[in-house]
Each structure stands twice: as C-alpha cells, then as structure tokens.
Design an enzyme around this catalytic site. Sequence first.
Site, PDB file in Angstrom:
ATOM      1  N   GLU A  92      -5.857   4.618  -1.872  1.00  0.00           N
ATOM      2  CA  GLU A  92      -5.601   3.180  -1.705  1.00  0.00           C
ATOM      3  C   GLU A  92      -5.263   2.864  -0.246  1.00  0.00           C
ATOM      4  OE1 GLU A  92      -2.893  -0.359  -3.756  1.00  0.00           O
ATOM      5  OE2 GLU A  92      -2.189   1.715  -3.779  1.00  0.00           O
ATOM      6  N   ARG A 106     -12.344  -3.491 -14.846  1.00  0.00           N
ATOM      7  CA  ARG A 106     -11.017  -3.220 -14.277  1.00  0.00           C
ATOM      8  C   ARG A 106     -10.750  -4.148 -13.096  1.00  0.00           C
ATOM      9  NH1 ARG A 106      -8.353  -1.996  -9.618  1.00  0.00           N
ATOM     10  NH2 ARG A 106     -10.033  -0.554  -9.029  1.00  0.00           N
TER      11      ARG A 106
END
Length: 515
Positions: free
Chosen positions: A146, A16
């Site tokens: 994040e 990823r």
Amino acid sequence: MAERVVNVEIMDTTLRDGEQTSGVSFLPHEKLMIARALLQDLNVDRIEVASARVSEGEMEAVTSICRWAKEAGCLHRVEVLGFVDGHTSLDWINACGCRNINLLCKGSLRHCLGQLKKSPEEHIADIRRSLAYADELGIGVNIYLEDWSNGIKDSPDYVFLLVDALQHTSVKRFMLPDTLGILNPRDLLVYMRRMVRRYPHLHFDFHAHNDYDLAISNVLAAVLGGCRGIHTAVNGLGERAGNAPLASVQAILKDQFNARTMLDESRLNEVSRLVEDYSGIAIPPNQPITGENVFTQVAGVHADGDNKDNLYCNALLPERFGRKREYALGKNSGKANILKNLEEQGLKLTLEQTKRVTDRIIELGDKKELITQDDLPFIVADVLKHTTVEDNVRLLSYVVTKAYGLRPVASVKLEINGEAYEENALGDGQFDAFMRATRHIYKQKLMRDFPMLSNYVVTIPRGGRTDALVQTTITWVWKDREWRTRGLDGDQTEAAIKATIRMLNQIEKDYAKPV
C-alpha cells in the site's frame, strides 16, 4: 522480425475496490452474478471480491461466490483483501471458503511509521507471522504494498528492505498500487523497471488509480516496464476517481502493445451493462469501448468515407466488443448516413425518395436531440405515404395554451382554398381545443360537415425515450366512409395536428368535386 507477444494477467477488483465508489453497495446475489460474469463470460484471470471483516452481508456474499466457484472449478481465481492482524482476517477468509488472501502491507515508510506506529522490522515480523498462519491454513498469499508509489519515490530503501525480506517466502505476487493516483507514465516506467531489474524472478502486479486521469497511460507504462499483472474495475469504478477501466485496459494492451490476455472481449459490453445496472453508476456516453455514442458516426462525411473504403474506421471495431457501428440521424445527417441506416433496415428507396427522407430527418433533427434507427421506418412511412402537396388547406398558425386549473385554449388560423379563417375554442385537452376551433371554422363559417374522430392511437418506436418521435394515427368517419391519417413529430400534439391537416386536404378534394 515478428513482434514479441507479452502475456498479461488481469485481476479485476470491481467487487472490492469498485464497491468503494461513493454510493455503490452490491447485494450478495448481485456480487455473485457479477463474479460469474467476470470469471465465466469474460474469462478474467482473477477477481478480488471483498475486504475481510466488513459485515455479515459481505461474508454471505463471499461465501456464496466461493461455493459457486468451487463447483465451477475456479476457486483458485477468487481473492479477498485481508489485513496484517494476526489470525483475524485469515480466519474470516477461511470461514468463507476462500483460498487466497491479498494481504495489505505498508509500501511506504511514512505509512509504516505514521499509521502503524511500528518500525520496518516490526512490520516485517508481523507479516511473516501472517504468512506462516496462511501456510498452515493452505491459503495462498499475494501482498499489496500500500502506497508503493510514494514509497518508491520517497523511501525506496524501505521498499527494497520489505521485498528483500519476503521475496523467498510463499508470497505469489507483489502488487504495487498507485494508492493516491500520483504517478505519471514517465516516472512509473522508471520505477517499474527498477523493481523488475532488481527482482526478475518475482511476479509484479500494478494497481492504478485515476486521480489525474492517467490510469490507462500508467497501465501501459507498467506493462512496458515489465509488470506481469494489471488490476482493473468494470466501468472504471473505484475509490475517488476510480480504477483503470477493464474495457480500456483490454483494448490498449492488445492494440497498442501487442499484449495477450485471456479475456473474451466480445462479452465486455454486456458485463459493463450488468455492472451499470447493479451499481447505479451510469456509463458516460463517450466512455471508450462501452459508451453509448462511441461507435456512432454523426457527420455525413464519415458515413460516406465508410461506404467507399471504411475510411473512418480504426482497430476498435465495434464487433470485437459485442457491438455494432451506427450512423446518427439528425440535422447533421447527409445522404450517406441515411443510406447506411436504410441498408441496415433492409429498406431501398429511390434517389428522390431518399432526398425527401433526408430533408425530413434534418427538419426533425432541429426539434429533437436524437433520432434513432428505430425512428427511421416511421419517418419513411410518413414521407412516402403522404406525397400530396397540401395546397387546399394550410395551417397558417396556431397557439395552444394550458395552465394548471384552467381548460386548454386554442387559437387556430387556417387557409382554405386561398382564404384565411381564424377561430378560438376551449377544450378538454390541447388537441381537443385545436379540434373544436377547427370544427367551428368548418361548421359555422363554411357551413360544412366535419368528420367524426372515431379512434386515436399514439405510437413511439421501441426504446421508451422521453424524446422519442411520436406517430399519431387518427381514424375518421365521414359520409359513411372510414379512413386513417397519420402525423409524425417529436411532439404528440403536433403529430395529431399534422394528421388532422392531412384529413382536411382529403375531404377538401371531395368538396371540390362537381355535384
């Protein structure tokens, strides 16, 4: 008192975040092969294999990985990055057969307000709706915060508000990324301890980025701070400067922190080479653990110390990682380096022979970047098979030129029995021009016959390097006799010339015999 052993979970994101390396795009079957290597060969705890909604090709890759993982009994270890987008990401992941989503949430107030244009309460409500739908589908959820590194620095109250709201839901792991690679180990240790002390019942992962070349140091700080999971990428692939390299994480956690992972570190090198081949991103020669040169000793004093008591070895023994220690051959080689390589090859030489081989390696090392162990038998054969001092015929000088559209030209100066002879000639190639000039000296100036070349074979040690040593074997016919001479050099023409000079010394002995 025995040191406490800490268990650390490894989640590898080569497929990823690693695929976000500039220029890297794995084909579906390549993703499947890497996934199998990570889960079966290396025994990584978890792998993150894609981002949801990217493309049809990505869906094909995730579907094939999940199909295989289900049959292999490890589907619970496969994860896909998804977004807080209602049902869209979860439906995509569910359609692929994956049972885990790594839900990307905003870990800093700035990202929440600036990118989502939502209040923290609105963002939390959206996350809760995604969690409820994941629970309905039976999909496990880990949450990425994040930009957590900026969030915990600049807006810790926002981070705590978010985790407070989600800590008693079905979320399995809270994953704390240093999204922009801004943290240093000192600050990270403080921040990680703050999270762990406030939420001792939660599982935290740390996701490093290497913008300041601190990813590995930050990984160690995270584990010292109580983090229970680390994210890695094979060969350090990843966005911008990359992620924490899997091999280095394994070594530093085991050797520097007494941590235990489930990895089979003996398979690290082969998996690193697999990813190197598929990604097209070469492993730097000095990359710890997996670099081509990191288990090669160059200085002769190091080989000498290893011979006596492994004085130049540390805990990073190459055998741990499916590799072996090598001792470089070249102009810096000492007798100890040569002995180590001879021992590896099963070759036994006298002290005098070893000295001659060492001298020859040093001579060749001035011409050639690298002399490999595969070159060694060629060098030994070259030295031991040609022990005659070549006094009767000596090559004083030669020049061979080649230009586009023109035939090669050679100027040759030989000393034969103490007298110098010089000749020039054109040829169809560089060696042919040299041979024609030499033949002119023998036929026109010495009035002697000159052997015929009947076969010419060039051999290099296996490996196919462009700087490999060249062994040229030439078969000669003269006076109803056939024999071979060999020459060894980094340059093919030079090797052939050496074989020719050896031939001339042999026939000169015949001419010197009384009739």
